[in-house]
Design a protein around this motif. Structure first.
Motif, short mmCIF file in Angstrom:
data_model
loop_
_atom_site.label_atom_id
_atom_site.label_comp_id
_atom_site.label_asym_id
_atom_site.label_seq_id
_atom_site.Cartn_x
_atom_site.Cartn_y
_atom_site.Cartn_z
N ILE A 53 12.99 -20.10 -36.44
CA ILE A 53 12.59 -18.70 -36.25
C ILE A 53 11.14 -18.59 -36.71
O ILE A 53 10.84 -18.86 -37.87
N ASN A 54 10.29 -18.24 -35.77
CA ASN A 54 8.84 -18.22 -36.04
C ASN A 54 8.37 -19.55 -36.62
O ASN A 54 7.53 -19.61 -37.52
N GLY A 55 8.95 -20.63 -36.11
CA GLY A 55 8.57 -21.97 -36.54
C GLY A 55 9.12 -22.38 -37.88
O GLY A 55 8.75 -23.44 -38.39
N GLN A 56 10.01 -21.58 -38.48
CA GLN A 56 10.49 -21.84 -39.84
C GLN A 56 11.96 -22.27 -39.85
O GLN A 56 12.78 -21.79 -39.07
N PHE A 57 12.28 -23.19 -40.75
CA PHE A 57 13.65 -23.57 -41.06
C PHE A 57 13.76 -23.75 -42.57
O PHE A 57 13.08 -24.62 -43.12
N PRO A 58 14.55 -22.92 -43.26
CA PRO A 58 15.28 -21.73 -42.78
C PRO A 58 14.33 -20.65 -42.25
O PRO A 58 13.11 -20.74 -42.42
N GLY A 59 14.91 -19.62 -41.66
CA GLY A 59 14.12 -18.56 -41.05
C GLY A 59 13.52 -17.61 -42.07
O GLY A 59 13.75 -17.74 -43.28
N PRO A 60 12.74 -16.63 -41.59
CA PRO A 60 12.07 -15.67 -42.50
C PRO A 60 13.07 -14.90 -43.34
O PRO A 60 14.17 -14.57 -42.91
#
Length: 544
Positions: A53-60
């Protein structure tokens, strides 16, 4: 006649707008834009395809305050449908936004959907996750932290920092491979490892100053295993469980079952060096372990030596700990009045529902069931079928209030319930594994748990004074757990196993809480932007 009809429609439209304005306008709005993509992740030392999510793992992380409105625009850049659900947010009067297939159409590839949520009358620690297929095995999850409003007293001083711990098991296989195994009628193997905040062994660091106290919000976001959480050389003071402030009991380690969330306070009162933060699996034949690092800011000594051990397969240890967790009766919750002012134990339930999980083979394949019914997704979300009165999608009463001793069978079970009734639900587990049950839309009181068969005489051992209210509870092997729940939230609500392979293969159903008043005070209207699919595809939502 047409003129009268037009006037009537205009009045209804104005009432809808006024209702929505009254619900949302007095509280702050927080806006989020999320882009869902595939991406490479390496938490277990090998490359895997993750859902970012938006390049993130975990998400924001979502940080909000009681009653805040959350406007979350989700853009699906995957090559398959996608949905996000909000574990613990109750979606008051608004099961439309719950983000499971029984209520919400998936977001098609290349499309977007905007969720309109409200943290109505809630505080506490929760998380969001992808609810379709086995997407959860690839990521797409993140933390939700709901803070008390400024004038509402919190029963502990503000911590020096507030840390999130998203811990759980992980497979090296892709979510598609896991789905194929389950679709072929087989069980999944033991997960390949555990991770903390998307990282493997010693891959994440929590930095603290000596002498200060910190809050750790820990959620088990895994697929298959209960976990035990501990910090080397430190005790943890439990302060919150899924929105309930607790009596502040100290523990050296905590069992956290699938889907559960806890908040603890940890004081950095040890000699300045680095310490292991440990997560290990519970009730598994092979113990899985991973670590993060608690780093004192004035430390020059790295972690070393053996990782401190914890409980492994001991059931009684876990039961005693679970029973020791109590509600703080004098503390405020999301409102200024004490939590204990709601005397849940003085209300007599009007209905007892007994739910027994099982693991039948149906048509030669492994399935899981509740009261012998193994859930199969319909072609149209249940909530939409109910709203548009589309026949043939589900039947009310298609799951019994009591276990059925016959063979397991496939179906789309929906249980009928009346708004404002007060129910007792008993989860009966005759299997050899720990079960973890979640109920969307609600917080319930865990009044009792014990081994063997539940009977009406079991009520004599209920805690009717100070048990915690929460949204996910465990049921130990060959045991039962009983809850009390006020059905004060109209909608279509998912009751499910948090063991994701069991849920995927049928251990879930929906509870339809119904109000005959058809009032927007009881349930919000269908969102104008609601996605329509299946046999609801050619219907319309509403003009405004």
């Amino acid at each position: 006649m047409r003129e009268k009809s037009n006037v009537h429609s205009a009045i209804l439209t104005i009432l809808v707008l006024l209702t929505l304005q009254r619900v949302y306008c007095d509280n702050p709005y927080r806006y989020y834009t999320w882009k869902i993509t595939y991406g490479d992740i390496y938490p277990l030392g090998v490359k895997q395809q993750g859902i970012l999510i938006n390049g993130q793992f975990p998400g924001p992380q979502i940080d909000c305050v009681t009653n805040d409105n959350l406007i979350i625009s989700v853009y699906n850049y995957l090559n398959e449908p996608f949905l996000i659900s909000w574990n613990g947010l109750q979606q008051r009067r608004n099961s439309w936004q719950n983000g499971v297939y029984g209520t919400t159409c998936p977001i098609p590839p290349g499309k977007n959907f905007t969720y309109t949520l409200q943290a109505k009358d809630q505080i506490g620690s929760y998380f969001y996750f992808p609810s379709l297929a086995m997407h959860k095995a690839a990521g797409g999850y993140g933390a939700i932290r709901v803070y008390s409003r400024p004038r509402i007293p919190v029963p502990f001083p503000p911590p020096a920092n507030d840390f999130t711990v998203l811990a759980g098991d992980l497979y090296k296989r892709s979510h598609r491979q896991l789905k194929y195994i389950l679709d072929s009628g087989h069980n999944l193997p033991l997960p390949d490892g555990l991770i903390i905040n998307g990282r493997g062994w010693n891959g994440y660091t929590f930095t603290v100053d000596q002498g200060k106290t910190y809050r750790f919000r820990i959620s088990n976001v895994g697929m298959a295993t209960s976990i035990n959480f501990r910090i080397q050389g430190h005790t943890m003071k439990l302060v919150e469980v899924e929105g309930s402030h607790t009596l502040q009991t100290s523990y050296t380690s905590l069992d956290i079952h699938l889907g559960q969330s806890y908040s603890v306070l940890v004081t950095a009162n040890q000699p300045p060096k680095d310490y292991y933060v440990v997560v290990s699996s519970r009730f598994t034949r092979r113990v899985l372990t991973t670590t993060a690092v608690l780093h004192y800011s004035n430390s020059w000594t790295q972690v070393s030596g053996p990782v401190p051990g914890g409980p492994t397969t001991q059931i009684n240890w876990s039961i005693y700990q679970a029973r020791s967790i109590r509600w703080n009766l004098t503390a405020s919750g999301p409102r200024p009045n004490p939590q204990g002012s709601y005397h849940y134990g003085l209300i007599k339930p009007s209905r007892t529902i007994i739910l027994a999980n099982s693991a039948p083979y149906i048509n030669g394949k492994q399935r899981y069931a509740v009261n012998s019914v193994s859930y199969v997704d319909p072609d149209t979300p249940l909530k939409l079928a109910d709203y548009f009165k589309i026949g043939g999608v589900f039947n009310l009463g298609s799951i019994s209030d009591q276990p059925y001793n016959g063979n397991g069978y496939l179906g789309t079970p929906v249980m009928a319930a009346n708004f404002r009734s007060y129910v007792e639900i008993v989860f009966q587990n005759w299997e050899n594994s720990v079960q973890s049950w979640h109920i969307d839309g609600y917080s319930f009181f865990v009044v009792g748990m014990n081994g063997g068969q539940w009977t009406p005489a079991s009520r004599s051992h209920y805690n009717l004074r100070d048990t915690v209210a929460r949204c996910t509870t465990q049921v130990y092997p060959k045991s039962w757990t009983a809850i009390y729940m006020a059905l004060d939230n109209v909608g279509m609500w998912n009751i499910r196993s948090e063991d994701w392979s069991r849920r995927y293969l049928g251990q879930q159903f929906y509870l339809r809480v119904y109000s005959s008043s058809n009032s927007w005070r009881d349930e919000l209207p269908i969102p104008k932007n609601a996605l329509l699919c299946g046999r609801a595809r050619h219907h319309r939502t509403r003009p405004l």
